[in-house]
Design a protein around this motif. Structure first.
Motif, PDB file in Angstrom:
ATOM      1  N   ILE A 293       0.839  -1.200   0.000  1.00  0.00           N
ATOM      2  CA  ILE A 293       0.000   0.000   0.000  1.00  0.00           C
ATOM      3  C   ILE A 293       0.875   1.250   0.000  1.00  0.00           C
ATOM      4  CG2 ILE A 293      -0.261   0.508   2.467  1.00  0.00           C
ATOM      5  CD1 ILE A 293      -3.205   0.066   0.083  1.00  0.00           C
ATOM      6  N   SER A 294       0.427   2.274  -0.684  1.00  0.00           N
ATOM      7  CA  SER A 294       1.226   3.502  -0.778  1.00  0.00           C
ATOM      8  C   SER A 294       1.088   4.349   0.483  1.00  0.00           C
ATOM      9  CB  SER A 294       0.790   4.324  -1.991  1.00  0.00           C
ATOM     10  OG  SER A 294      -0.509   4.868  -1.776  1.00  0.00           O
ATOM     11  N   GLU A 295       2.058   5.227   0.677  1.00  0.00           N
ATOM     12  CA  GLU A 295       2.042   6.103   1.844  1.00  0.00           C
ATOM     13  C   GLU A 295       0.831   7.034   1.822  1.00  0.00           C
ATOM     14  OE1 GLU A 295       4.829   9.682   2.677  1.00  0.00           O
ATOM     15  OE2 GLU A 295       5.788   7.948   3.652  1.00  0.00           O
ATOM     16  N   GLY A 296       0.480   7.533   0.650  1.00  0.00           N
ATOM     17  CA  GLY A 296      -0.658   8.436   0.536  1.00  0.00           C
ATOM     18  C   GLY A 296      -1.961   7.790   0.961  1.00  0.00           C
ATOM     19  N   ILE A 297      -2.201   6.572   0.486  1.00  0.00           N
ATOM     20  CA  ILE A 297      -3.425   5.856   0.853  1.00  0.00           C
ATOM     21  C   ILE A 297      -3.429   5.535   2.344  1.00  0.00           C
ATOM     22  CG2 ILE A 297      -4.693   3.697   0.543  1.00  0.00           C
ATOM     23  CD1 ILE A 297      -3.839   3.692  -2.369  1.00  0.00           C
ATOM     24  N   ALA A 298      -2.273   5.129   2.863  1.00  0.00           N
ATOM     25  CA  ALA A 298      -2.177   4.793   4.287  1.00  0.00           C
ATOM     26  C   ALA A 298      -2.491   6.012   5.148  1.00  0.00           C
ATOM     27  CB  ALA A 298      -0.790   4.257   4.612  1.00  0.00           C
ATOM     28  N   TYR A 299      -1.925   7.152   4.816  1.00  0.00           N
ATOM     29  CA  TYR A 299      -2.166   8.372   5.593  1.00  0.00           C
ATOM     30  C   TYR A 299      -3.641   8.801   5.504  1.00  0.00           C
ATOM     31  CZ  TYR A 299       2.799   9.267   6.519  1.00  0.00           C
ATOM     32  OH  TYR A 299       4.092   9.187   6.979  1.00  0.00           O
ATOM     33  N   LYS A 300      -4.224   8.646   4.346  1.00  0.00           N
ATOM     34  CA  LYS A 300      -5.626   9.016   4.166  1.00  0.00           C
ATOM     35  C   LYS A 300      -6.522   8.203   5.087  1.00  0.00           C
ATOM     36  CE  LYS A 300      -9.341   9.131   0.737  1.00  0.00           C
ATOM     37  NZ  LYS A 300      -9.737   8.817  -0.672  1.00  0.00           N
ATOM     38  N   HIS A 301      -6.309   6.885   5.135  1.00  0.00           N
ATOM     39  CA  HIS A 301      -7.117   6.018   6.002  1.00  0.00           C
ATOM     40  C   HIS A 301      -6.881   6.349   7.476  1.00  0.00           C
ATOM     41  CE1 HIS A 301      -7.914   3.625   2.409  1.00  0.00           C
ATOM     42  NE2 HIS A 301      -8.812   2.960   3.103  1.00  0.00           N
ATOM     43  N   ALA A 302      -5.642   6.675   7.820  1.00  0.00           N
ATOM     44  CA  ALA A 302      -5.330   7.012   9.206  1.00  0.00           C
ATOM     45  C   ALA A 302      -6.063   8.280   9.644  1.00  0.00           C
ATOM     46  CB  ALA A 302      -3.824   7.171   9.383  1.00  0.00           C
ATOM     47  N   GLU A 303      -6.090   9.266   8.768  1.00  0.00           N
ATOM     48  CA  GLU A 303      -6.768  10.519   9.093  1.00  0.00           C
ATOM     49  C   GLU A 303      -8.274  10.339   9.206  1.00  0.00           C
ATOM     50  OE1 GLU A 303      -5.490  13.117   6.017  1.00  0.00           O
ATOM     51  OE2 GLU A 303      -3.401  13.197   6.740  1.00  0.00           O
ATOM     52  N   GLU A 304      -8.836   9.444   8.388  1.00  0.00           N
ATOM     53  CA  GLU A 304     -10.282   9.213   8.401  1.00  0.00           C
ATOM     54  C   GLU A 304     -10.760   8.650   9.737  1.00  0.00           C
ATOM     55  OE1 GLU A 304     -11.027   6.714   5.078  1.00  0.00           O
ATOM     56  OE2 GLU A 304     -11.086   8.374   3.612  1.00  0.00           O
ATOM     57  N   VAL A 305      -9.903   7.875  10.396  1.00  0.00           N
ATOM     58  CA  VAL A 305     -10.311   7.285  11.684  1.00  0.00           C
ATOM     59  C   VAL A 305      -9.685   8.006  12.871  1.00  0.00           C
ATOM     60  CG1 VAL A 305     -10.714   5.006  10.668  1.00  0.00           C
ATOM     61  CG2 VAL A 305      -8.456   5.547  11.610  1.00  0.00           C
ATOM     62  N   GLY A 306      -9.006   9.122  12.604  1.00  0.00           N
ATOM     63  CA  GLY A 306      -8.431   9.910  13.697  1.00  0.00           C
ATOM     64  C   GLY A 306      -7.242   9.279  14.375  1.00  0.00           C
ATOM     65  N   LEU A 307      -6.473   8.487  13.625  1.00  0.00           N
ATOM     66  CA  LEU A 307      -5.298   7.837  14.200  1.00  0.00           C
ATOM     67  C   LEU A 307      -4.203   8.869  14.464  1.00  0.00           C
ATOM     68  CD1 LEU A 307      -4.733   4.825  14.816  1.00  0.00           C
ATOM     69  CD2 LEU A 307      -3.533   4.692  12.636  1.00  0.00           C
ATOM     70  N   LYS A 308      -3.445   8.685  15.551  1.00  0.00           N
ATOM     71  CA  LYS A 308      -2.381   9.614  15.921  1.00  0.00           C
ATOM     72  C   LYS A 308      -1.053   8.880  16.115  1.00  0.00           C
ATOM     73  CE  LYS A 308      -5.602  12.608  18.454  1.00  0.00           C
ATOM     74  NZ  LYS A 308      -5.907  13.231  19.772  1.00  0.00           N
ATOM     75  N   ASP A 309       0.033   9.648  16.053  1.00  0.00           N
ATOM     76  CA  ASP A 309       1.368   9.125  16.352  1.00  0.00           C
ATOM     77  C   ASP A 309       1.686   7.859  15.574  1.00  0.00           C
ATOM     78  OD1 ASP A 309       1.767  11.173  18.223  1.00  0.00           O
ATOM     79  OD2 ASP A 309       0.757  10.006  19.782  1.00  0.00           O
ATOM     80  N   TYR A 310       1.523   7.913  14.274  1.00  0.00           N
ATOM     81  CA  TYR A 310       1.716   6.728  13.449  1.00  0.00           C
ATOM     82  C   TYR A 310       2.842   6.871  12.422  1.00  0.00           C
ATOM     83  CZ  TYR A 310      -1.137   9.605  10.313  1.00  0.00           C
ATOM     84  OH  TYR A 310      -1.632  10.632   9.550  1.00  0.00           O
ATOM     85  N   LYS A 311       3.446   8.055  12.304  1.00  0.00           N
ATOM     86  CA  LYS A 311       4.367   8.289  11.198  1.00  0.00           C
ATOM     87  C   LYS A 311       5.688   7.544  11.330  1.00  0.00           C
ATOM     88  CE  LYS A 311       2.356  12.628   9.663  1.00  0.00           C
ATOM     89  NZ  LYS A 311       2.577  14.036   9.276  1.00  0.00           N
ATOM     90  N   HIS A 312       5.935   6.939  12.488  1.00  0.00           N
ATOM     91  CA  HIS A 312       7.138   6.113  12.629  1.00  0.00           C
ATOM     92  C   HIS A 312       6.940   4.721  12.042  1.00  0.00           C
ATOM     93  CE1 HIS A 312       4.557   5.028  16.009  1.00  0.00           C
ATOM     94  NE2 HIS A 312       5.242   3.901  16.128  1.00  0.00           N
TER      95      HIS A 312
END
Length: 526
Positions: A293-312
């Motif tokens: 999965i691409s970084e863009g898609i991963a970040y989009k899904h993370a933002e949709e569910v309000g995920l935090k502290d995940y960029k590591h």
């Protein structure tokens, strides 16, 4: 000639009806007695073999361990099981194949909805398409409710103090009312991995998490006999279908005050996010499409569910964490009596690695939790029942080991608490877990379908059981009997010994021994 001195000559050798027929000259009664003697010796040899084989079964050496393991169900075989209108030709054969060989990973996403009761075994393509559309819509509505709860809730203002008054806090994320030694066993199911630096980590500064405030007075669905035929060789106890269980859960959830659900949801949501971030990446090699999965898609899904502290994290693990959050949040709304407890993410992770659509993963998880939900009840009635079954199996099979456990006051088998709660997930590898669960699901699907008499023809004649996993857990303890008897002098040491099984078990040997125990004791346990 030399042959003439033997006083008998082969006079005629002919082929008659495909068999060799031989007449002897001058043999007389001696030949007849010789034939009888040789036949008797062969019969005695066969009897001795049967006695030895039977005696071996008392030592948990299942005949299945000596045979070549069947191959897993492959795509070609799977396609051949269906008629032109998409119905299974023979559900019994299908379930037996899954039970004895597992499912090829490439078709698990097609097979699991049948095993977990999303699709009826007798459904057609048209019916499954209709059910799929309906389930997708229902999941979408649940996610909408999750977003509404999130918007309405004041996360920073939620008070949880009242939820833990008079209780003991355990680091498995559940509120506990148990003795110290039992609490120590329960703590072994806590999530392993890196701790989050989130300043809003809910009472996890000391690895302590509070998951849920729930009403422990949960109604059990009454069971009754599905088949009144007294001649059935293996009577099957009826359990509610997934659809019936779903209806019961939804009715229970709807009775709860929506403001109370919203308050609980904010608590569950925080802990779900923490667990999702800390989920391991063992699944990655088994799901190439999600791993890429691409970084863009991963970040989009993370933002949709309000995920935090995940960029590591790697993009694939961010994507995986976001999916965990989405599905687990939906489940807390769907079954708000249970809500969320740490350990549920362990059960869901393998499912979302196989099911690439969130709504399909969700309903498979619902099917799984229709049996496993009682593992997460606050009153722990379901856990206590299962531990009691494991204890009885050990008592029936090995009185010496059971007496040793009694001497250590460990006969309640609380040392296998972690195995029961997360269904062997911590003791088996990812691939082994899927094989074990598929065998368990096949038994449960057989019982839902009312399969009993025909299943009795299976090798070893082990009937389907709701408690196959418990027999496997008992088998794992029995495999360690010598070590436990000779070295364990306390509950703590037994717990340590059981935890050390992780990565050391053979899932097929466990299943072999579990089936052997089912054959011998299912009539005493059920």
């Amino acid at each position: 000639m030399q042959f003439a001195m033997l006083r008998w000559v082969v006079q005629i050798i002919e082929v008659a009806g495909g068999r060799w027929t031989i007449w002897y000259e001058d043999v007389g009664r001696w030949n007849a007695f010789a034939v009888i003697g040789f036949t008797a010796i062969a019969g005695l040899a066969l009897l001795g073999t049967l006695i030895v084989t039977t005696s071996r079964r008392g030592g948990l050496k299942s005949p299945w361990s000596q045979r070549r393991r069947k191959k897993s169900l492959l795509l070609r075989q799977w396609k051949n099981l269906f008629t032109s209108d998409g119905k299974l030709r023979d559900s019994v054969t299908f379930l037996k194949n899954v039970r004895s060989g597992g499912v090829d990973h490439d078709i698990r996403h097609e097979v699991w909805p049948f095993l977990l009761g999303i699709y009826d075994l007798n459904s057609s393509d048209v019916e499954r398409n209709r059910i799929g559309k309906q389930k997708r819509k229902e999941y979408k509505n649940l996610r909408k409710k999750c977003r509404n709860f999130f918007k309405a809730g004041d996360i920073n203002g939620v008070k949880i103090k009242d939820a833990v008054i008079g209780s003991r806090e355990s680091n498995d994320g559940c509120i506990s009312f148990m003795p110290e030694n039992e609490l120590e066993a329960k703590q072994s199911i806590s999530i392993e991995g890196e701790q989050s630096d989130d300043p809003e980590k809910l009472l996890l500064d000391s690895d302590i998490g509070i998951v849920e405030k729930e009403n422990s007075d949960i109604t059990h669905v009454d069971t009754k006999s599905l088949d009144s035929d007294s001649e059935e060789e293996f009577p099957v106890i009826y359990t509610p279908t997934v659809e019936e269980t779903e209806l019961q859960n939804v009715k229970i959830s709807h009775k709860r005050d929506s403001s109370k659900i919203a308050e609980d949801f904010t608590i569950w949501q925080r802990i779900i996010r923490l667990d999702a971030i800390r989920a391991n990446g063992e699944w990655i090699t088994y799901s190439p499409s999600q791993a890429a999965i691409s970084e863009g898609i991963a970040y989009k899904h993370a933002e949709e569910v309000g995920l935090k502290d995940y960029k590591h994290l790697q993009p694939c693990r961010i994507f995986h964490a976001a999916r965990l959050v989405a599905v687990l949040e939906a489940y807390t709304v769907y079954d708000s009596e249970i809500g969320y407890c740490q350990g549920m993410s362990d059960l869901l992770a393998p499912i979302i690695s196989v099911m690439e659509e969130d709504h399909e993963a969700f309903w498979c998880f619902v099917g799984f939790m229709s049996k496993a939900r009682h593992n997460f009840r606050l009153d722990e009635v379901g856990i206590q029942r299962q531990l009691k079954i494991v204890s009885r199996i050990i008592k029936f099979k090995d009185a010496h080991l059971y007496n040793h456990l009694e001497m250590l006051q460990a006969q309640d088998c609380f040392f296998v608490y972690r195995m029961v709660v997360v269904l062997f997930r911590r003791e088996l590898t990812f691939a082994q877990t899927l094989t074990m669960w598929e065998a368990m699901w096949a038994d449960q699907a057989a019982i839902r379908a009312g399969i009993g008499k025909s299943w009795g023809l299976i090798r070893l004649r082990a009937p389907p059981t709701e408690d196959l996993l418990l027999y496997a857990i008992a088998a794992s303890v029995l495999q360690k009997r010598k070590t436990i008897i000779e070295r364990s002098i306390s509950m703590d040491e037994i717990i340590s010994e059981c935890n050390s099984m992780a990565g050391q078990l053979d899932e097929w040997k466990l299943l072999d021994d579990a089936y052997d125990l089912v054959v011998r004791f299912h009539h005493k346990i059920s």
